[in-house]
Design an enzyme around this catalytic site. Structure first.
Site, PDB file in Angstrom:
ATOM      1  N   LYS A 174       1.065  -1.067  -0.458  1.00  0.00           N
ATOM      2  CA  LYS A 174      -0.122  -0.281  -0.187  1.00  0.00           C
ATOM      3  C   LYS A 174       1.351   0.839   0.045  1.00  0.00           C
ATOM      4  O   LYS A 174       1.407   1.211   1.110  1.00  0.00           O
ATOM      5  CB  LYS A 174      -1.043  -0.049   0.839  1.00  0.00           C
ATOM      6  CG  LYS A 174      -2.184   1.124   1.010  1.00  0.00           C
ATOM      7  CD  LYS A 174      -2.253   1.849   2.510  1.00  0.00           C
ATOM      8  CE  LYS A 174      -1.571   2.721   3.294  1.00  0.00           C
ATOM      9  NZ  LYS A 174      -1.379   3.894   2.676  1.00  0.00           N
ATOM     10  N   GLU A 249      10.821   1.063  10.241  1.00  0.00           N
ATOM     11  CA  GLU A 249      11.356   2.765   9.746  1.00  0.00           C
ATOM     12  C   GLU A 249      10.683   4.029  10.175  1.00  0.00           C
ATOM     13  O   GLU A 249       9.463   4.066   9.313  1.00  0.00           O
ATOM     14  CB  GLU A 249      11.703   2.138   8.398  1.00  0.00           C
ATOM     15  CG  GLU A 249      12.679   1.409   7.616  1.00  0.00           C
ATOM     16  CD  GLU A 249      13.837   1.514   7.784  1.00  0.00           C
ATOM     17  OE1 GLU A 249      14.676   1.874   8.939  1.00  0.00           O
ATOM     18  OE2 GLU A 249      14.616   0.131   8.000  1.00  0.00           O
ATOM     19  N   CYS A 283      13.864  11.278   6.363  1.00  0.00           N
ATOM     20  CA  CYS A 283      13.883  10.654   7.902  1.00  0.00           C
ATOM     21  C   CYS A 283      15.280  11.154   8.262  1.00  0.00           C
ATOM     22  O   CYS A 283      15.799  11.035   9.736  1.00  0.00           O
ATOM     23  CB  CYS A 283      13.490   9.100   7.214  1.00  0.00           C
ATOM     24  SG  CYS A 283      13.789   8.390   6.295  1.00  0.00           S
ATOM     25  N   GLU A 380      10.437  15.721  15.508  1.00  0.00           N
ATOM     26  CA  GLU A 380      10.980  15.740  14.167  1.00  0.00           C
ATOM     27  C   GLU A 380      10.557  16.542  13.372  1.00  0.00           C
ATOM     28  O   GLU A 380       8.845  16.581  13.469  1.00  0.00           O
ATOM     29  CB  GLU A 380      10.868  14.285  13.750  1.00  0.00           C
ATOM     30  CG  GLU A 380      11.366  14.314  12.143  1.00  0.00           C
ATOM     31  CD  GLU A 380      10.943  12.670  11.668  1.00  0.00           C
ATOM     32  OE1 GLU A 380      10.326  12.220  12.115  1.00  0.00           O
ATOM     33  OE2 GLU A 380      11.991  12.504  11.329  1.00  0.00           O
TER      34      GLU A 380
HETATM   35  P1  NAD Z   1       1.019  10.122   9.142  1.00  0.00           P
HETATM   36  O1  NAD Z   1       1.577  10.136  10.003  1.00  0.00           O
HETATM   37  O2  NAD Z   1      -0.457  10.133   9.163  1.00  0.00           O
HETATM   38  O3  NAD Z   1       1.705   9.684   7.575  1.00  0.00           O
HETATM   39  C1  NAD Z   1       2.772   8.663   7.660  1.00  0.00           C
HETATM   40  C2  NAD Z   1       2.947   7.490   6.605  1.00  0.00           C
HETATM   41  O4  NAD Z   1       1.714   6.904   7.450  1.00  0.00           O
HETATM   42  C3  NAD Z   1       1.616   8.204   5.285  1.00  0.00           C
HETATM   43  O5  NAD Z   1       2.201   7.479   3.894  1.00  0.00           O
HETATM   44  C4  NAD Z   1       0.297   7.783   5.701  1.00  0.00           C
HETATM   45  O6  NAD Z   1      -0.015   7.334   4.414  1.00  0.00           O
HETATM   46  C5  NAD Z   1       0.580   6.555   6.696  1.00  0.00           C
HETATM   47  N1  NAD Z   1      -0.177   5.983   7.194  1.00  0.00           N
HETATM   48  C6  NAD Z   1      -0.643   7.047   8.343  1.00  0.00           C
HETATM   49  N2  NAD Z   1      -2.095   5.647   9.278  1.00  0.00           N
HETATM   50  C7  NAD Z   1      -1.047   4.839   9.125  1.00  0.00           C
HETATM   51  C8  NAD Z   1      -1.905   3.055   9.220  1.00  0.00           C
HETATM   52  N3  NAD Z   1      -2.621   3.758  10.034  1.00  0.00           N
HETATM   53  N4  NAD Z   1      -1.239   2.429   8.577  1.00  0.00           N
HETATM   54  C9  NAD Z   1      -0.471   2.321   7.507  1.00  0.00           C
HETATM   55  N5  NAD Z   1      -0.661   3.685   6.768  1.00  0.00           N
HETATM   56  C10 NAD Z   1      -0.374   4.303   7.760  1.00  0.00           C
HETATM   57  O7  NAD Z   1       2.002  11.032   8.876  1.00  0.00           O
HETATM   58  P2  NAD Z   1       2.528  12.631   8.188  1.00  0.00           P
HETATM   59  O8  NAD Z   1       1.083  14.062   7.580  1.00  0.00           O
HETATM   60  O9  NAD Z   1       1.895  12.095   6.826  1.00  0.00           O
HETATM   61  O10 NAD Z   1       3.400  12.797   7.999  1.00  0.00           O
HETATM   62  C11 NAD Z   1       3.791  13.695   8.943  1.00  0.00           C
HETATM   63  C12 NAD Z   1       4.919  13.112   9.831  1.00  0.00           C
HETATM   64  O11 NAD Z   1       5.140  11.775   9.475  1.00  0.00           O
HETATM   65  C13 NAD Z   1       6.855  13.725  10.055  1.00  0.00           C
HETATM   66  O12 NAD Z   1       6.384  14.602  10.752  1.00  0.00           O
HETATM   67  C14 NAD Z   1       7.076  12.760   9.997  1.00  0.00           C
HETATM   68  O13 NAD Z   1       7.766  11.833  11.419  1.00  0.00           O
HETATM   69  C15 NAD Z   1       6.733  11.126   9.307  1.00  0.00           C
HETATM   70  N6  NAD Z   1       7.361   9.995   8.330  1.00  0.00           N
HETATM   71  C16 NAD Z   1       8.526   9.837   8.284  1.00  0.00           C
HETATM   72  C17 NAD Z   1       8.404   9.088   7.242  1.00  0.00           C
HETATM   73  C18 NAD Z   1       9.783   8.146   7.224  1.00  0.00           C
HETATM   74  O14 NAD Z   1      10.229   8.506   6.431  1.00  0.00           O
HETATM   75  N7  NAD Z   1      10.723   7.722   7.935  1.00  0.00           N
HETATM   76  C19 NAD Z   1       7.743   9.468   5.893  1.00  0.00           C
HETATM   77  C20 NAD Z   1       6.641  10.344   6.055  1.00  0.00           C
HETATM   78  C21 NAD Z   1       6.383  10.723   7.349  1.00  0.00           C
END
Ligand code: NAD
Length: 475
Positions: A174, A249, A283, A380
């Site tokens: 996904k 990750e 990240c 972060e």
């Molecule tokens: P978010 O926590 O809503 O989503 C992060 C990612 O997780 C998105 O791709 C989302 O589609 C997915 N996601 C969310 N809930 C999920 C679930 N229940 N099951 C499976 N996937 C799910 O946050 P956001 O607004 O998209 O991003 C904000 C924060 O997310 C950032 O501040 C950062 O800390 C973190 N982030 C980290 C990485 C990384 O590479 N580690 C990448 C993207 C976002």
């Protein structure tokens, strides 16, 4: 031209007929790019069944043959780079040059796994008793389910596709709903390269509903996620119900220590370029800058100069060096971090605000004089804001650098060999760069410690993550 968005289930690309859907936006303009079909619960069950059926033959396919298909897929991705880079920039925002770099890296990751799959050797352990054989065998875990984020729409899927498929697992991916087109193009290239139906399936939908459905199924045996710490903890909880293997990750907040013997101008140049890559939505981005008091001013001046030299704009335009944030929710997050820093005495040295009313642009920002317990120093930022603070002693700065519960990447700059060794040993992180930011490669382990996650992707560790270990004693 943007992408033709589809689901991929059992070798069939499926459009939105009768399915729920959501719009995909261009973050530089706010325009709708396309409509993304959501997988229904029935679609998810079909994907699970297809992945299970395909596993029975894919696991028995010779690693050399699996590798040949993956390698052909990597080659097709490289051939299609112009079209895929455009799709990525339209949906994610990063400048075209960064999209191209990411796609080449992602193709290298798939190719590396394609080669490494044939070297999953196991072990022979000498037995105490003559005539007894003791074998350690590696067996593919089974059907894997993976969830990837929007910041690296090519690289994060490539790590999961490459690791799972090279090990003989099948996969339901996904990918992020903000940036689906790149994943669709990758899936097309791999299908065109000859993947049998059901080996790779691609779905989209409500993230929480899709992940709950796929992880709850007895068919899935491995869960891999890249994203925020909060979601990672939630998915580990779901996976623990049926004791499924996980690779997580998660986020970080990478400290950078610039010691008094480092060249402040050279370090600031390298770090500012690294910090603003992908508008800071990385990240392993360097995100908390501890600079020795004796070189604080030249370091900060140079950092500010690099920030001000960046050309903010639509990543498809020539000369643009920093694109928009992926969505308006990230702009709002930046505004909250800046407001908190300023309220606590922080000084905005450049930037500090959204740019314009069209798209989700936020200026490259430098903030100094803020306390260690401000939001920007503890959460972060995942955006283009660099907090710079000073330190005076080694033990003091190591304690401050290691004070957060995260441990993904950490960096240090020094010309002293003794300091380099001490800081490399002392930083609590899964990846440490001393005098370099290059801590991510296809062949090296990538992953965090503490709240930043469990397990690695990349390197032989990334392949091992898709194997169960079986010890076989034969008398
Ligand atoms: P978010 O926590 O809503 O989503 C992060 C990612 O997780 C998105 O791709 C989302 O589609 C997915 N996601 C969310 N809930 C999920 C679930 N229940 N099951 C499976 N996937 C799910 O946050 P956001 O607004 O998209 O991003 C904000 C924060 O997310 C950032 O501040 C950062 O800390 C973190 N982030 C980290 C990485 C990384 O590479 N580690 C990448 C993207 C976002």
């Amino acid at each position: 031209m943007y992408a033709d968005l589809k689901l991929l289930i059992d070798g069939q690309f499926l459009s939105g007929e009768g399915r729920a859907s959501q719009p995909v936006f261009n973050p530089a303009t706010g325009a709708v790019l396309a409509d993304l079909p959501h997988a229904s619960p029935g679609d998810l069950d079909r994907a699970l069944d297809a992945a299970q059926r395909a596993f029975e033959t894919w696991r028995k396919t010779a690693p050399q043959d699996r590798g040949r298909i993956l390698k052909r897929g990597a080659d097709l991705i490289r051939e299609r780079i112009d079209a895929i880079a455009r799709v990525m920039t339209l949906e994610q925002g990063k400048p075209l040059a960064e999209s191209r770099g990411e796609i080449l890296y992602a193709a290298d990751v798939i190719e590396w796994y394609a080669e490494e799959g044939r070297r999953a050797y196991g072990r022979v352990i000498p037995a105490k008793t003559p005539g007894v054989r003791q074998l350690v065998l590696l067996e593919p875990v089974g059907v894997a389910v993976a969830f990837t984020p929007w910041n690296f729409p090519a690289l994060t899927p490539a790590r999961k596709i490459g690791g799972a498929l090279a090990a003989g697992c099948t996969l339901i991916l996904k990918a992020a709903e903000d940036t689906p087109g790149t994943a669709v193009e990758f899936a097309r290239a791999l299908q065109d390269a000859g993947l049998p139906p059901g080996v790779l399936n691609l779905v989209f939908g409500d993230p929480a509903a899709v992940s709950a459905h796929l992880i709850a199924s007895p068919i899935s045996r491995k869960v891999s996620f890249t994203g925020s710490v909060g979601v990672g903890k939630q998915l580990v909880r779901l996976a623990s119900e049926d004791m499924k293997r996980t690779t997580m990750e998660l986020g970080g907040h990478a400290p950078v220590i610039v010691f008094e013997d480092a060249d402040p101008v050279a370090a600031a140049t390298a770090l500012a370029m690294g910090k603003y890559r992908n508008a800071g939505q990385v990240c392993i981005s360097p995100t908390r800058f501890y600079v020795h008091g004796s070189i604080l001013e030249p370091f900060t001046d140079r950092f500010v100069a690099v920030a001000q030299s960046l050309k903010l704009g639509d990543g498809t335009e020539d000369g643009v060096t920093m694109g928009p944030l992926v969505s308006s929710r990230r702009v709002e997050a930046m505004e909250r971090l800046v407001a908190d820093a300023v309220a606590r005495g922080g000084v905005v040295r450049t930037g500090g605000a959204r740019r314009g009313n069209v798209g989700s642009f936020f200026e490259p920002t430098v903030i100094t004089d803020l306390p260690d317990d401000s939001l920007l120093m503890t959460e972060e930022p995942f955006g283009p804001i660099a907090p710079i603070v000073s330190f005076s002693g080694f033990d003091e700065v190591m304690a401050r650098a290691n004070a957060l519960p995260f441990g993904l990447a950490a960096y240090a700059f020094t010309t002293s060999n003794a300091t380099a060794t001490a800081v490399g040993d002392g930083l609590k992180a899964g990846m440490v760069g001393v005098n370099t930011l290059a801590v991510s490669n296809p062949e090296t382990p990538f992953g965090g410690v503490r709240h930043s996650g469990v397990g690695q992707e990349g390197g032989i560790e990334g392949l091992q993550a898709y194997f169960d270990v079986k010890f076989l004693a034969q008398a």
